[in-house]
Design a protein around this motif. Structure first.
Motif, mmCIF file in Angstrom:
data_model
loop_
_atom_site.group_PDB
_atom_site.id
_atom_site.type_symbol
_atom_site.label_atom_id
_atom_site.label_comp_id
_atom_site.label_asym_id
_atom_site.label_seq_id
_atom_site.Cartn_x
_atom_site.Cartn_y
_atom_site.Cartn_z
ATOM 1 N N GLU A 193 7.575 4.386 4.193
ATOM 2 C CA GLU A 193 6.665 3.252 4.393
ATOM 3 C C GLU A 193 6.358 2.421 3.110
ATOM 4 O O GLU A 193 6.405 1.186 3.170
ATOM 5 C CB GLU A 193 5.365 3.769 5.042
ATOM 6 C CG GLU A 193 4.553 2.756 5.793
ATOM 7 C CD GLU A 193 5.321 1.971 6.863
ATOM 8 O OE1 GLU A 193 6.428 2.369 7.249
ATOM 9 O OE2 GLU A 193 4.796 0.918 7.288
ATOM 10 N N GLN A 197 7.191 -1.504 3.098
ATOM 11 C CA GLN A 197 6.112 -2.501 3.009
ATOM 12 C C GLN A 197 6.284 -3.389 1.777
ATOM 13 O O GLN A 197 6.031 -4.590 1.818
ATOM 14 C CB GLN A 197 4.736 -1.799 2.947
ATOM 15 C CG GLN A 197 4.342 -1.135 4.246
ATOM 16 C CD GLN A 197 4.062 -2.140 5.370
ATOM 17 O OE1 GLN A 197 3.815 -3.321 5.130
ATOM 18 N NE2 GLN A 197 4.119 -1.673 6.609
ATOM 19 N N CYS A 301 1.652 -0.385 -3.385
ATOM 20 C CA CYS A 301 2.154 -0.018 -2.044
ATOM 21 C C CYS A 301 2.192 1.489 -1.886
ATOM 22 O O CYS A 301 1.922 2.013 -0.795
ATOM 23 C CB CYS A 301 3.540 -0.613 -1.810
ATOM 24 S SG CYS A 301 3.475 -2.370 -1.467
ATOM 25 N N LYS A 304 -1.306 2.615 -1.222
ATOM 26 C CA LYS A 304 -1.774 2.195 0.093
ATOM 27 C C LYS A 304 -1.064 2.922 1.238
ATOM 28 O O LYS A 304 -1.697 3.347 2.218
ATOM 29 C CB LYS A 304 -1.547 0.689 0.230
ATOM 30 C CG LYS A 304 -2.528 -0.046 1.066
ATOM 31 C CD LYS A 304 -2.418 -1.546 0.782
ATOM 32 C CE LYS A 304 -2.897 -2.319 1.975
ATOM 33 N NZ LYS A 304 -2.625 -3.738 1.807
ATOM 34 N N TYR A 305 0.257 3.069 1.090
ATOM 35 C CA TYR A 305 1.034 3.585 2.235
ATOM 36 C C TYR A 305 1.660 4.972 2.004
ATOM 37 O O TYR A 305 2.248 5.535 2.912
ATOM 38 C CB TYR A 305 2.154 2.608 2.591
ATOM 39 C CG TYR A 305 1.664 1.213 2.901
ATOM 40 C CD1 TYR A 305 1.071 0.927 4.126
ATOM 41 C CD2 TYR A 305 1.812 0.184 1.980
ATOM 42 C CE1 TYR A 305 0.612 -0.355 4.412
ATOM 43 C CE2 TYR A 305 1.364 -1.105 2.255
ATOM 44 C CZ TYR A 305 0.762 -1.367 3.479
ATOM 45 O OH TYR A 305 0.330 -2.625 3.758
#
Ligand code: FBP
Length: 307
Positions: A193, A197, A301, A304-305
């Motif tokens: 992910e 992203q 990122c 976050k992911y």
């Protein structure tokens, strides 16, 4: 630059001259690095010559095949490996080498070692922050060597007429932000992910223009372009290759050292690549490196992911 009008620079900064002048800044320097680089450059020049005639000499062929004269022909990677090992071994500056082509470390007997005990694989397993010099050679339309000895990055072009590497790219700096991402997009379905992203955000930005994509598929060439034009080079972990592909000790670390020395950043998504302590000499690592702001976006990122 001084020139006689013949187009020849009569005061050119060769790499040997550059290294000698750096050496003189350190009163206790032994000259070993200069000697080592001399051996490395001999290998690079011999490889350049082989690359130029690779087609005719059938160097692309299978290792062990024979040429028209019935001589055994070595593949370019085997030839390059042999040249580096032999030149470095005989420079009397090295006790241990690691190469992708060799399963184990390559030990070099030295007089010093015989009295102090020999170096072992444990000595090689050090994090990238212990690096004192790193470089790469590019065999393109011209041969170029990019080198950092810990005080910036300099690029030297081989002048085949005199067989010397001339300083052409002084104090190379990477832009704080670029406009290019470099990743093998064919593996998109295997991405995790954070990478998916990140790339999406570069292709479909909320504002501004999308980034351009460039991928040669040769790390040295892709990182060299990233250094010159900015942006990010990525070889992530994937669902197929959860540890990534590139090797920490001799692919990720030296290139990360150079990128950092040029003002950029390198990470595995979570920590600075140069902080990773290797557990074995051929270990792989995911790698993202390039312009600072681009790498910072990527790290965001992961925060976050990532899990
Ligand atoms: P090898 O370990 O097989 O030499 O591969 C290294 C390499 O060619 C890198 O130079 C390059 O960045 C990467 O593999 C490309 O891999 P892929 O084809 O999976 O994108």
């Amino acid at each position: 630059m001084s020139s006689t009008g013949s187009g020849i620079d009569t005061d050119c900064m060769t790499m040997a001259r550059f290294l000698l002048s750096e050496q003189r800044k350190h009163p206790h320097a032994t000259g070993d690095l200069t000697q080592l680089m001399n051996a490395v450059l001999t290998a690079v020049k011999a490889i350049t010559s082989a690359v130029r005639k690779a087609g005719i000499a059938r160097l692309y062929g299978i290792s062990g095949s024979t040429n028209i004269q019935g001589e055994e022909v070595k593949k370019l990677d085997v030839l390059a490996n042999d040249l580096f090992i032999n030149m470095i071994r005989s420079s009397f500056t090295t006790c241990l080498m690691v190469s992708e082509e060799n399963d184990n470390v390559i030990e070099v007997e030295t007089e010093k070692q015989t009295s102090e005990g020999s170096a072992t694989v444990k000595d090689a397993l050090q994090p990238g922050h212990q690096i004192i010099a790193a470089g790469y050679a590019l065999y393109g339309s011209a041969t170029m060597v990019v080198l950092s000895i810990g005080n910036g990055v300099n690029g030297f072009m081989l002048d085949p007429a005199i067989g010397e590497f001339i300083l052409t790219d002084k104090n190379m700096r990477i832009k704080p932000r670029g406009k290019i991402y470099s990743i093998n997009e064919g593996y998109e379905k295997y991405w995790f992910e954070p990478v998916a992203q990140y790339i999406k955000s570069k292709k479909h930005p909320e504002s501004g223009k999308p980034y351009g994509a460039r991928y040669i598929g040769s790390m040295v060439a892709d990182v060299h372009r990233t250094l010159k034009y900015g942006g990010i080079f990525a070889y992530p972990a994937t669902k197929e290759a959860p540890k990534g592909k590139l090797r920490l000790m001799y692919e990720c670390n030296p290139m990360a050292f150079i990128i950092e020395q040029a003002g950029g950043m390198a990470t595995n998504g979570y920590i600075n690549i140069l902080d990773v302590v290797p557990e074995n000499i051929h270990q792989r690592s995911p790698i993202f490196m390039g312009s600072k702001e681009d790498v910072q976006d990527l790290i965001e990122c992961f925060k976050k992911y990532g899990e």
